[in-house]
Structures are given as structure tokens and as C-alpha cells.
Write an enzyme that holds these catalytic residues in place. Structure first.
Site, PDB file in Angstrom:
ATOM      1  N   LYS A 205       0.869  -1.299   0.002  1.00  0.00           N
ATOM      2  CA  LYS A 205      -0.288  -0.246  -0.187  1.00  0.00           C
ATOM      3  C   LYS A 205       0.856   1.279  -0.012  1.00  0.00           C
ATOM      4  O   LYS A 205       1.989   1.330   0.276  1.00  0.00           O
ATOM      5  CB  LYS A 205      -0.935   0.103   1.052  1.00  0.00           C
ATOM      6  CG  LYS A 205      -1.993  -1.118   1.122  1.00  0.00           C
ATOM      7  CD  LYS A 205      -2.949  -0.995   2.368  1.00  0.00           C
ATOM      8  CE  LYS A 205      -3.922  -2.178   2.328  1.00  0.00           C
ATOM      9  NZ  LYS A 205      -4.924  -1.942   3.722  1.00  0.00           N
TER      10      LYS A 205
ATOM     11  N   TYR B 147     -12.721  -3.147  -3.081  1.00  0.00           N
ATOM     12  CA  TYR B 147     -12.953  -2.875  -1.724  1.00  0.00           C
ATOM     13  C   TYR B 147     -14.363  -2.960  -1.716  1.00  0.00           C
ATOM     14  O   TYR B 147     -15.080  -2.409  -0.713  1.00  0.00           O
ATOM     15  CB  TYR B 147     -12.414  -1.588  -1.010  1.00  0.00           C
ATOM     16  CG  TYR B 147     -11.010  -1.962  -0.563  1.00  0.00           C
ATOM     17  CD1 TYR B 147     -10.643  -2.994   0.056  1.00  0.00           C
ATOM     18  CD2 TYR B 147     -10.003  -0.904  -0.863  1.00  0.00           C
ATOM     19  CE1 TYR B 147      -9.227  -2.987   0.706  1.00  0.00           C
ATOM     20  CE2 TYR B 147      -8.514  -1.259  -0.662  1.00  0.00           C
ATOM     21  CZ  TYR B 147      -8.350  -2.284   0.412  1.00  0.00           C
ATOM     22  OH  TYR B 147      -7.044  -2.447   0.871  1.00  0.00           O
TER      23      TYR B 147
ATOM     24  N   ARG C 200      -1.775 -14.249   5.175  1.00  0.00           N
ATOM     25  CA  ARG C 200      -2.438 -13.182   6.453  1.00  0.00           C
ATOM     26  C   ARG C 200      -1.656 -13.420   7.714  1.00  0.00           C
ATOM     27  O   ARG C 200      -1.657 -12.572   8.421  1.00  0.00           O
ATOM     28  CB  ARG C 200      -4.106 -14.175   6.476  1.00  0.00           C
ATOM     29  CG  ARG C 200      -4.716 -13.844   5.443  1.00  0.00           C
ATOM     30  CD  ARG C 200      -5.461 -12.513   5.012  1.00  0.00           C
ATOM     31  NE  ARG C 200      -5.840 -11.943   6.342  1.00  0.00           N
ATOM     32  CZ  ARG C 200      -6.779 -10.890   6.205  1.00  0.00           C
ATOM     33  NH1 ARG C 200      -7.051 -10.179   4.988  1.00  0.00           N
ATOM     34  NH2 ARG C 200      -7.205 -10.477   7.227  1.00  0.00           N
TER      35      ARG C 200
ATOM     36  N   ASN D 247      -2.116   0.583   6.673  1.00  0.00           N
ATOM     37  CA  ASN D 247      -1.794  -0.708   7.563  1.00  0.00           C
ATOM     38  C   ASN D 247      -0.699  -1.475   6.585  1.00  0.00           C
ATOM     39  O   ASN D 247      -0.262  -2.748   6.554  1.00  0.00           O
ATOM     40  CB  ASN D 247      -2.682  -1.632   8.043  1.00  0.00           C
ATOM     41  CG  ASN D 247      -3.680  -2.144   7.064  1.00  0.00           C
ATOM     42  OD1 ASN D 247      -3.487  -1.673   5.921  1.00  0.00           O
ATOM     43  ND2 ASN D 247      -4.553  -2.978   7.515  1.00  0.00           N
TER      44      ASN D 247
ATOM     45  N   HIS E 202      -2.161  -5.347   1.530  1.00  0.00           N
ATOM     46  CA  HIS E 202      -3.310  -6.181   1.557  1.00  0.00           C
ATOM     47  C   HIS E 202      -2.955  -7.760   1.255  1.00  0.00           C
ATOM     48  O   HIS E 202      -2.080  -7.956   0.492  1.00  0.00           O
ATOM     49  CB  HIS E 202      -4.041  -5.652   0.413  1.00  0.00           C
ATOM     50  CG  HIS E 202      -5.334  -6.383  -0.027  1.00  0.00           C
ATOM     51  ND1 HIS E 202      -6.501  -6.559   0.761  1.00  0.00           N
ATOM     52  CD2 HIS E 202      -5.217  -7.410  -0.822  1.00  0.00           C
ATOM     53  CE1 HIS E 202      -7.160  -7.127   0.039  1.00  0.00           C
ATOM     54  NE2 HIS E 202      -6.709  -8.041  -1.108  1.00  0.00           N
TER      55      HIS E 202
ATOM     56  N   GLU F 173      -9.905 -11.044  -6.879  1.00  0.00           N
ATOM     57  CA  GLU F 173      -8.937  -9.959  -6.812  1.00  0.00           C
ATOM     58  C   GLU F 173      -7.920 -10.238  -7.888  1.00  0.00           C
ATOM     59  O   GLU F 173      -7.417  -9.119  -8.191  1.00  0.00           O
ATOM     60  CB  GLU F 173      -8.387 -10.074  -5.354  1.00  0.00           C
ATOM     61  CG  GLU F 173      -9.300  -9.529  -4.388  1.00  0.00           C
ATOM     62  CD  GLU F 173      -8.863  -9.654  -2.843  1.00  0.00           C
ATOM     63  OE1 GLU F 173      -9.686  -9.209  -1.876  1.00  0.00           O
ATOM     64  OE2 GLU F 173      -7.839  -9.955  -2.628  1.00  0.00           O
TER      65      GLU F 173
HETATM   66  P1  IDP Z   1      -7.974  -6.600   6.073  1.00  0.00           P
HETATM   67  O1  IDP Z   1      -6.908  -5.768   5.059  1.00  0.00           O
HETATM   68  O2  IDP Z   1      -7.074  -7.147   6.949  1.00  0.00           O
HETATM   69  O3  IDP Z   1      -8.556  -7.978   5.061  1.00  0.00           O
HETATM   70  P2  IDP Z   1     -10.597  -5.418   5.873  1.00  0.00           P
HETATM   71  O4  IDP Z   1     -11.411  -5.553   7.324  1.00  0.00           O
HETATM   72  O5  IDP Z   1     -10.887  -6.252   4.907  1.00  0.00           O
HETATM   73  O6  IDP Z   1      -9.113  -5.991   6.642  1.00  0.00           O
HETATM   74  O7  IDP Z   1     -10.452  -3.861   5.531  1.00  0.00           O
HETATM   75  C1  IDP Z   1     -10.050  -3.515   4.431  1.00  0.00           C
HETATM   76  C2  IDP Z   1      -8.943  -2.467   4.683  1.00  0.00           C
HETATM   77  O8  IDP Z   1      -9.606  -1.260   5.124  1.00  0.00           O
HETATM   78  C3  IDP Z   1      -7.740  -2.494   5.841  1.00  0.00           C
HETATM   79  O9  IDP Z   1      -6.581  -3.092   5.507  1.00  0.00           O
HETATM   80  C4  IDP Z   1      -7.443  -1.191   6.137  1.00  0.00           C
HETATM   81  O10 IDP Z   1      -6.750  -0.461   5.292  1.00  0.00           O
HETATM   82  C5  IDP Z   1      -9.097  -0.276   6.067  1.00  0.00           C
HETATM   83  N1  IDP Z   1      -9.748  -0.553   7.373  1.00  0.00           N
HETATM   84  C6  IDP Z   1     -10.201  -1.695   7.919  1.00  0.00           C
HETATM   85  N2  IDP Z   1     -10.856  -1.309   8.890  1.00  0.00           N
HETATM   86  C7  IDP Z   1     -10.787   0.141   9.073  1.00  0.00           C
HETATM   87  C8  IDP Z   1     -11.197   1.089  10.170  1.00  0.00           C
HETATM   88  O11 IDP Z   1     -11.963   0.846  11.153  1.00  0.00           O
HETATM   89  N3  IDP Z   1     -11.073   2.442   9.762  1.00  0.00           N
HETATM   90  C9  IDP Z   1     -10.121   2.815   8.944  1.00  0.00           C
HETATM   91  N4  IDP Z   1      -9.702   1.909   7.894  1.00  0.00           N
HETATM   92  C10 IDP Z   1     -10.138   0.503   7.963  1.00  0.00           C
HETATM   93 MG    MG Z   2      -9.952  -7.741   3.624  1.00  0.00          MG
END
Ligand code: IDP
Ligand code: MG
Length: 138
Positions: A9, A49, A85, A112, A115, A126
Site C-alpha cells: 500500500k 474494496y 495473512r 497498514n 493487503h 481480486e
Molecule cells: P484486511 O485488510 O485485514 O483484510 P479489512 O477488514 O478487509 O481488513 O479492511 C480492508 C482495509 O480497510 C484494511 O486493510 C484497512 O486499510 C482499512 N480498514 C479496515 N478497518 C478500518 C477502520 O476501522 N478504519 C479505517 N480503515 C479501516
Molecule cells: Mg480484507
């Protein structure tokens, strides 16, 4: 044999962490079979997304992932989805253990660093969004 999509990212690419992240993923033993750098447009970001379209953070997430270039990767191997993961750590870096990519590099729950697909089904969808078959190597 499984495949999984990884995105490095903007926050990670901007801080020069692409090599470190790829290296950690390669150390799992999975094989890197596709790679490209791209600047996502809003349409592709929203499609990638789409599952989060009703979440309060959706607009911010799309803005972030389209803010600067990313690197898209496909890794292949036994249990690729699960292994990636695990190597990434949980979504929120503050809850991720040291030694995981997000634990070591992630800035906050949105920024973070990486992905990774969450199932083989989503991985297939994807990967299709980012690569055609000719761009994926055996
Ligand atoms: P993941 O990337 O661990 O699968 P997901 O729940 O699929 O997590 O969320 C996709 C992306 O959305 C996350 O990697 C993060 O960048 C963002 N995200 C998830 N939860 C939040 C939140 O509560 N606030 C802001 N961004 C979030
Ligand atoms: Mg996800």
C-alpha cells in the site's frame, strides 16, 4: 496450489519498505508469480474494496489507496492465503505482533502497509482485477 493477491500500500511504498515486505513474503516459501506497480483509479479501488462499500471508512480507504502508487503481487503455493495473512498480521497494527509485517511497519488501522486476500474465492476475484493470465508466470 493456491494463489493470493498482495498489495503493497502507499504508506509502505512511500517509506521504502517494498523490498522488505517482498522479502518477508518470499521467506514463507511461497513463489512470486506476478508483479506490477500501478496507481489505482477510483473505479478499480471501489471494485477491489466493494465488500466494504457500506462501511464508515470506505470513502477514506478509497482515497488512501488511490493517493499514490502501489505494487500488486501474486504469490502461489500451498496454503498461500493463510500463510500470507499470518505473515501480515491482523488489520490493526496496534494489535499485531512484532515480527509481522503490519506489527513492524503498519502506521494505523487504515495505513497498514499491505493487503492480502482473505479466502481462495476472493483471491481469484481480486487477482482477476489486477492481472490477466499472461501476466502470471508458472
Ligand atoms: P484486511 O485488510 O485485514 O483484510 P479489512 O477488514 O478487509 O481488513 O479492511 C480492508 C482495509 O480497510 C484494511 O486493510 C484497512 O486499510 C482499512 N480498514 C479496515 N478497518 C478500518 C477502520 O476501522 N478504519 C479505517 N480503515 C479501516
Ligand atoms: Mg480484507
Amino acid at each position: 496450489m493456491q494463489r493470493s493477491l498482495v498489495l503493497i500500500k502507499p504508506d509502505a511504498l512511500e517509506r521504502g519498505l517494498a523490498g522488505a515486505i517482498i522479502s518477508r513474503l518470499e521467506k514463507t516459501g511461497l513463489k512470486l508469480v506476478a508483479a506490477k506497480m500501478l496507481h489505482l483509479d477510483k473505479t478499480l479501488a471501489q471494485r477491489h474494496y466493494a465488500v466494504h462499500k457500506d462501511k464508515p471508512f470506505f470513502e477514506s480507504l478509497v482515497g488512501y489507496i488511490t493517493s499514490a502508487p502501489i505494487i500488486a503481487l501474486v504469490f502461489e503455493g500451498d496454503k498461500a492465503v493463510e500463510l500470507i495473512r499470518k505473515t501480515m498480521g491482523p488489520t490493526d497494527p496496534s494489535k499485531a505482533e512484532a515480527g509481522t509485517i503490519r506489527g513492524d511497519f503498519g502506521l494505523d488501522i487504515e495505513h497498514n502497509s499491505v493487503h492480502g486476500s482473505d479466502s481462495t474465492e476472493t483471491a481469484t476475484e481480486e487477482i482477476r482485477l489486477f492481472f490477466n493470465e499472461a501476466e502470471i508466470f508458472a
